[in-house]
Design an enzyme around this catalytic site. Structure first.
Site, PDB file in Angstrom:
ATOM      1  N   LYS A 141      -2.599   6.068   0.033  1.00 49.69           N
ATOM      2  CA  LYS A 141      -3.501   5.996  -1.296  1.00 49.69           C
ATOM      3  C   LYS A 141      -3.063   7.613  -2.001  1.00 49.69           C
ATOM      4  O   LYS A 141      -2.672   8.543  -1.522  1.00 49.69           O
ATOM      5  CB  LYS A 141      -4.905   6.494  -0.901  1.00 49.69           C
ATOM      6  N   GLU A 154     -11.757   0.704   2.757  1.00 53.22           N
ATOM      7  CA  GLU A 154     -11.213   2.008   3.192  1.00 53.22           C
ATOM      8  C   GLU A 154     -11.987   2.533   4.494  1.00 53.22           C
ATOM      9  O   GLU A 154     -13.216   2.378   4.640  1.00 53.22           O
ATOM     10  CB  GLU A 154     -11.230   3.016   2.069  1.00 53.22           C
ATOM     11  N   CYS A 156      -9.961   2.672  -3.197  1.00 52.00           N
ATOM     12  CA  CYS A 156     -11.130   3.553  -3.646  1.00 52.00           C
ATOM     13  C   CYS A 156     -10.686   4.240  -4.845  1.00 52.00           C
ATOM     14  O   CYS A 156     -10.941   3.499  -5.892  1.00 52.00           O
ATOM     15  CB  CYS A 156     -11.463   4.343  -2.477  1.00 52.00           C
TER      16      CYS A 156
END
Length: 263
Positions: free
Chosen positions: A106, A40, A142
């Site tokens: 995300k 990321e 993440c």
């Protein structure tokens, strides 16, 4: 399938970070990898003003990553930032190469441990999969790793491998949580989990940002029954691992958690 964990410490400069990608992909290709997974925020590290660096997935930065992928005939996965309609950005995981060029935005934003990602980042909504050699790979980023449903839904869509980019926040217990969560999500989905994190900046003599999650390293490959196949330490490095894809079917036959779900 041979995959490469490309653990870097990205800088505030997208052009400098392209050089890191180029070098790491070259190393991965030399070892025969068909997939290279970067963290990321590969485009620009957290702690940077994200709006000015954000570009669409057909912009110059992502196109440069696509050129690197094409040069080595690989799928390259790397975190970047793309503009959102409300003035914020999306935290996007670019997957490019082997005839594909897509971004996963995300879904779960890191509003935790005193950090509020949602102030500058808009949430995504759509699950994304890509394919390499007829193998379906899911994408995640993440903080997503704390939400099992994302991984089981990717498995429902045919994924046998999930590629995850992270810039994990440091702090007490955070390494243990990272290792546990990578293994747990592999177990939940009975997938291979290929999780590439930002290296710990301190391992390269760089002062970590005091408030931004800039990485702890320990990129990890975990198998469908939760075992760790390969793991890096804190410093930047490239690690190549071979995924036993038929193992997924064997585990799903012996531990059919996806088929046995009731909720």
């Amino acid at each position: 399938m041979r995959v490469a964990l490309c653990q870097i410490t990205s800088t505030a400069s997208p052009s400098r970070n392209l050089s890191l990608i180029r070098d790491a992909v070259g190393r991965a290709a030399a070892e025969g990898a068909s997939v290279a997974v970067f963290p990321e925020a590969t485009m620009a590290c957290f702690g940077t003003s994200l709006g000015p660096v954000a570009e669409p997935v057909d912009g110059p930065w992502a196109s440069s990553v696509a050129d690197i992928a094409a040069e080595h005939d690989m799928l390259v996965v790397a975190g970047m930032f793309t503009p959102a309609p409300d003035g914020r950005v999306f935290n996007t995981l670019l997957a490019t190469g082997r005839g594909q060029h897509v971004g996963y935005d995300k879904i779960h934003l890191f509003d935790a441990f005193g950090f509020a990602e949602s102030k500058t980042v808009a949430p995504g909504a759509d699950l994304i999969t890509v394919s390499v050699d007829d193998v379906t790979l899911g994408l995640a980023t993440c903080y997503d790793i704390r939400f099992p449903e994302l991984f089981t839904r990717l498995a429902d869509r045919g994924a046998t491998v999930v590629l995850l980019g992270a810039s994990w926040g440091a702090g007490p217990g955070k390494l243990a949580q990272w290792e546990l969560l990578v293994r747990a999500r592999a177990l939940d989905s009975t997938c291979w989990l290929v999780a590439a994190g930002q290296a710990d900046p301190a391992a390269s003599g760089v002062e970590p940002h005091p408030k931004a999650p800039t990485g702890i390293g320990h990129s990890t490959v975990a198998g469908p029954s939760g075992e760790v196949l390969a793991q890096l330490g804190a410093a930047p490095d490239v690690l190549v691992a071979d995924l036993d894809l038929p193992l997924v079917d064997k585990v799903r036959e012996s531990i059919p958690v996806l088929a046995n779900r009731r909720l």
